[in-house]
Motif scaffolding. Structure first.
Motif, PDB file in Angstrom:
ATOM      1  N   ILE A 228       0.831  -1.207   0.000  1.00 49.55           N
ATOM      2  CA  ILE A 228       0.000   0.000   0.000  1.00 49.55           C
ATOM      3  C   ILE A 228       0.867   1.259   0.000  1.00 49.55           C
ATOM      4  N   ASP A 229       1.913   1.251   0.860  1.00 43.28           N
ATOM      5  CA  ASP A 229       2.756   2.430   0.997  1.00 43.28           C
ATOM      6  C   ASP A 229       3.643   2.671  -0.219  1.00 43.28           C
ATOM      7  N   ALA A 230       4.068   1.592  -0.879  1.00 44.72           N
ATOM      8  CA  ALA A 230       5.028   1.726  -1.981  1.00 44.72           C
ATOM      9  C   ALA A 230       4.369   1.535  -3.334  1.00 44.72           C
ATOM     10  N   SER A 231       3.075   1.812  -3.411  1.00 47.84           N
ATOM     11  CA  SER A 231       2.368   1.624  -4.671  1.00 47.84           C
ATOM     12  C   SER A 231       2.911   2.555  -5.746  1.00 47.84           C
ATOM     13  N   THR A 232       2.742   2.124  -6.992  1.00 44.99           N
ATOM     14  CA  THR A 232       3.169   2.960  -8.116  1.00 44.99           C
ATOM     15  C   THR A 232       2.442   4.296  -8.093  1.00 44.99           C
ATOM     16  N   PRO A 233       3.131   5.415  -8.233  1.00 39.55           N
ATOM     17  CA  PRO A 233       2.457   6.722  -8.251  1.00 39.55           C
ATOM     18  C   PRO A 233       1.355   6.741  -9.305  1.00 39.55           C
ATOM     19  N   LEU A 234       0.217   7.285  -8.948  1.00 43.16           N
ATOM     20  CA  LEU A 234      -0.938   7.264  -9.837  1.00 43.16           C
ATOM     21  C   LEU A 234      -0.930   8.479 -10.754  1.00 43.16           C
ATOM     22  N   PRO A 235      -1.412   8.310 -11.976  1.00 42.67           N
ATOM     23  CA  PRO A 235      -1.505   9.446 -12.891  1.00 42.67           C
ATOM     24  C   PRO A 235      -2.534  10.458 -12.408  1.00 42.67           C
ATOM     25  N   ALA A 236      -2.345  11.709 -12.797  1.00 41.61           N
ATOM     26  CA  ALA A 236      -3.231  12.773 -12.328  1.00 41.61           C
ATOM     27  C   ALA A 236      -4.677  12.555 -12.753  1.00 41.61           C
ATOM     28  N   VAL A 237      -4.880  11.907 -13.926  1.00 42.35           N
ATOM     29  CA  VAL A 237      -6.244  11.701 -14.417  1.00 42.35           C
ATOM     30  C   VAL A 237      -7.048  10.811 -13.486  1.00 42.35           C
ATOM     31  N   LEU A 238      -6.363   9.995 -12.667  1.00 43.63           N
ATOM     32  CA  LEU A 238      -7.069   9.066 -11.801  1.00 43.63           C
ATOM     33  C   LEU A 238      -7.866   9.794 -10.728  1.00 43.63           C
ATOM     34  N   ALA A 239      -7.416  10.962 -10.328  1.00 40.01           N
ATOM     35  CA  ALA A 239      -8.133  11.718  -9.297  1.00 40.01           C
ATOM     36  C   ALA A 239      -9.568  12.008  -9.730  1.00 40.01           C
ATOM     37  N   ASP A 240      -9.745  12.366 -11.005  1.00 47.01           N
ATOM     38  CA  ASP A 240     -11.097  12.620 -11.506  1.00 47.01           C
ATOM     39  C   ASP A 240     -11.896  11.336 -11.607  1.00 47.01           C
ATOM     40  N   LEU A 241     -11.233  10.243 -12.017  1.00 50.59           N
ATOM     41  CA  LEU A 241     -11.936   8.979 -12.199  1.00 50.59           C
ATOM     42  C   LEU A 241     -12.437   8.409 -10.883  1.00 50.59           C
ATOM     43  N   VAL A 242     -11.612   8.475  -9.839  1.00 49.74           N
ATOM     44  CA  VAL A 242     -12.014   7.871  -8.567  1.00 49.74           C
ATOM     45  C   VAL A 242     -13.033   8.719  -7.827  1.00 49.74           C
TER      46      VAL A 242
ATOM     47  N   SER B 182      -0.523 -13.563 -16.522  1.00 47.29           N
ATOM     48  CA  SER B 182      -1.073 -12.228 -16.248  1.00 47.29           C
ATOM     49  C   SER B 182      -1.041 -11.416 -17.539  1.00 47.29           C
ATOM     50  N   LEU B 183      -2.188 -10.893 -17.923  1.00 47.55           N
ATOM     51  CA  LEU B 183      -2.305 -10.134 -19.167  1.00 47.55           C
ATOM     52  C   LEU B 183      -1.825  -8.702 -18.942  1.00 47.55           C
ATOM     53  N   ILE B 184      -0.876  -8.244 -19.759  1.00 48.76           N
ATOM     54  CA  ILE B 184      -0.349  -6.884 -19.665  1.00 48.76           C
ATOM     55  C   ILE B 184      -1.102  -5.984 -20.645  1.00 48.76           C
ATOM     56  N   LEU B 185      -1.649  -4.879 -20.127  1.00 46.87           N
ATOM     57  CA  LEU B 185      -2.393  -3.913 -20.940  1.00 46.87           C
ATOM     58  C   LEU B 185      -1.485  -2.729 -21.226  1.00 46.87           C
ATOM     59  N   ASP B 186      -1.360  -2.355 -22.481  1.00 45.71           N
ATOM     60  CA  ASP B 186      -0.464  -1.243 -22.809  1.00 45.71           C
ATOM     61  C   ASP B 186      -1.100   0.091 -22.425  1.00 45.71           C
TER      62      ASP B 186
ATOM     63  N   SER C 179      -3.394   5.938 -18.899  1.00 48.31           N
ATOM     64  CA  SER C 179      -2.120   6.238 -19.567  1.00 48.31           C
ATOM     65  C   SER C 179      -0.925   5.592 -18.875  1.00 48.31           C
ATOM     66  N   VAL C 180      -1.139   4.435 -18.253  1.00 45.98           N
ATOM     67  CA  VAL C 180      -0.046   3.664 -17.660  1.00 45.98           C
ATOM     68  C   VAL C 180      -0.233   2.201 -18.041  1.00 45.98           C
ATOM     69  N   GLU C 181       0.882   1.461 -18.086  1.00 41.22           N
ATOM     70  CA  GLU C 181       0.807   0.031 -18.350  1.00 41.22           C
ATOM     71  C   GLU C 181       0.239  -0.666 -17.120  1.00 41.22           C
ATOM     72  N   MET C 182      -0.675  -1.614 -17.323  1.00 37.57           N
ATOM     73  CA  MET C 182      -1.338  -2.311 -16.236  1.00 37.57           C
ATOM     74  C   MET C 182      -1.246  -3.816 -16.475  1.00 37.57           C
ATOM     75  N   ALA C 183      -1.568  -4.597 -15.450  1.00 39.39           N
ATOM     76  CA  ALA C 183      -1.538  -6.053 -15.568  1.00 39.39           C
ATOM     77  C   ALA C 183      -2.772  -6.643 -14.914  1.00 39.39           C
ATOM     78  N   ALA C 184      -3.462  -7.538 -15.635  1.00 38.72           N
ATOM     79  CA  ALA C 184      -4.611  -8.273 -15.101  1.00 38.72           C
ATOM     80  C   ALA C 184      -4.103  -9.622 -14.604  1.00 38.72           C
TER      81      ALA C 184
ATOM     82  N   ALA D  73     -13.087   2.536 -16.279  1.00 35.86           N
ATOM     83  CA  ALA D  73     -12.956   2.501 -17.741  1.00 35.86           C
ATOM     84  C   ALA D  73     -13.651   1.267 -18.279  1.00 35.86           C
ATOM     85  N   THR D  74     -13.852   1.245 -19.584  1.00 36.89           N
ATOM     86  CA  THR D  74     -14.340   0.059 -20.292  1.00 36.89           C
ATOM     87  C   THR D  74     -13.221  -0.432 -21.195  1.00 36.89           C
TER      88      THR D  74
END
Length: 464
Positions: A61-75, A126-130, A137-142, A160-161
């Motif tokens: 939790i403490d060392a999570s990847t920094p979140l993009p600024a756009v996430l603030a609006d989404l959450v 694990s599926l990697i999403l570009d 706007s960040v790479e993610m993994a399912a 997102a969809t």
């Protein structure tokens, strides 16, 4: 303590209460062994021991990847509709996770795959999403191996969809068939228990378990709007088990230290026109879970057909995908089916199909559960030797050794042949076969191209 000898659960319990109760070698082993650290963390959580500063979940939790600024609006978006397939949602109570929705069900349950923002945590399944496939706007993994079911009451808001259904299906098929996924972007394999991704996955599994349908509904924090519809709350209401099961719960807690017992919502399935089974409890012990079912009506003098009983049980456990077995109670007696024993199998040696058969019968419910849970081998109890050096297994050497032994056995048995030509053929095998076999195995492990590996192996003949 040797790396391949792990402390017992009772020893880990003692360590959680008093670290000085064991020797330095045991503590040193726990520091090196990811599996034992995860087991100790789970026991500490169940015992209510405050998390240490190096607790794996807190570090994630403490060392999570920094979140993009756009996430603030989404959450900040409010819960406006129920989740739908192909959507990524934020879920949680005290800490939020991301999940991709695979399916939804009428009873307020969703089939989901957890999604993380650090693609380096992905493994071969694990599926990697570009970056371009999501609005973050960040790479993610399912993380497909951690696919689970969550109640819609823990869904916070849509992110997102993302139409990755076909890719997820390919990864799931590859997992069932024991091969590397084809045509999709996945991570690198996990070769040993020392890989730090193992610890992360177990921590993520624990966080998801806290949100499972059998977990107790959480109380919203003061001052926050409750983003749960009335219908969802009604669907998630928990029924207390029958009075005669309270004694069962108390006896289990006395006999199995650290066992977790949660009431279930009473999902039922019919067996014919007059008999049914209903879920009443979920019993969790370390990483093993058993669903307890009650057979109705009370007073039945014999068990229904095992095939019909197993089919009804399978319908119920769909809502608890982490369950490894079901225990079915009739009066004072119980049957236990594991996930494997609920399916039709191939009989040995005749090859005829064999229907479902219980693995335990004739005991009380408590004795049945204790016997199964005490005898179950957890995923951590069967581990290869590991070291801190991160050394990889030498598959070529292992294959060569097995090939040499096999060739010697073929030559020995071939010496029994009565026809000179056959005897000569069996005792004149290709001396380079050991090397070819090693190259065959390493080729498949390298790129997964079986056809190319078979060509390199150079087997003669028209039949595979």
């Amino acid at each position: 303590m040797r790396d391949d000898v792990h402390p017992l659960s009772t020893e880990l319990l003692a360590i959680s209460q008093d670290p000085t109760s064991v020797g330095a070698s045991t503590l040193d082993h726990i520091q090196r062994c990811v599996a034992c650290r995860v087991r100790l963390s789970r026991i500490q959580r169940e015992q209510g021991v405050p998390a240490a500063s190096h607790d794996s979940i807190q570090r994630i939790i403490d060392a999570s990847t920094p979140l993009p600024a756009v996430l603030a609006d989404l959450v900040s978006t409010e819960y406006d509709a129920d989740p739908q397939p192909n959507e990524i949602w934020r879920v949680g109570t005290t800490e939020a996770l991301l999940v991709w929705v695979r399916r939804t069900f009428d009873d307020g349950i969703a089939d989901v795959v957890p999604v993380v923002l650090d693609s380096e945590l992905a493994d071969q399944y694990s599926l990697i999403l570009d970056e371009a496939s999501t609005p973050l706007s960040v790479e993610m993994a399912a993380i497909v191996p951690l696919r689970t079911h969550l109640p819609t009451r823990v869904f916070l808001n849509r992110i997102a969809t993302v139409g990755i259904g076909n890719s997820i299906a390919e990864v799931m098929t590859a997992m069932r068939e024991g091969r590397r996924p084809s045509g999709v972007h996945v991570g690198s394999p996990i070769y040993d228990d020392g890989d730090q991704r193992v610890e992360f996955r177990q921590a993520l599994r624990d966080l998801l378990a806290d949100l499972s349908p059998s977990a107790a509904p959480s109380t919203p924090e003061s001052g926050k709007d409750e983003v749960v519809s009335r219908s969802a709350m009604e669907r998630s209401a928990r029924e207390e088990p029958p009075d005669d099961l309270h004694a069962v719960r108390a006896e289990l807690e006395d006999r199995l230290t650290g066992v977790r017992i949660a009431p279930l919502s009473g999902i039922s399935a019919s067996i014919g026109s007059s008999i049914s089974v209903r879920s009443v409890l979920k019993v969790q012990y370390l990483d093993t879970a058993v669903i307890v079912l009650v057979l109705s009506p009370p007073g039945l003098t014999c068990w229904p057909d095992y095939t019909d009983l197993a089919a009804a049980a399978q319908k119920i456990v769909l809502s608890e995908p982490d369950a490894a077995a079901v225990a079915i109670m009739r009066n004072t007696e119980a049957l236990l089916f594991t996930s494997a024993s609920m399916r039709t199998a191939v009989g040995i040696p005749n090859g005829n199909p064999v229907g479902p058969v219980p693995t335990l019968s004739g005991l009380t419910l408590v004795d049945t559960l204790c016997k199964h849970l005490d005898g179950s081998v957890t995923v951590w109890d069967v581990t290869d030797d590991s070291t801190d050096s991160g050394a990889r297994t030498d598959f070529a050497a292992i294959t060569s050794r097995h090939a040499a032994v096999a060739m010697a056995e073929v030559a020995r048995q071939g010496g029994r042949a009565l026809q000179p030509a056959k005897k000569l053929a069996w005792q004149s095998l290709d001396e380079n076969f050991e090397q070819k076999a090693a190259e065959f195995v390493t080729s498949i492990l390298g790129d997964g191209d079986i056809d190319a590996a078979l060509t390199r192996l150079g087997l003669e003949g028209d039949n595979d």
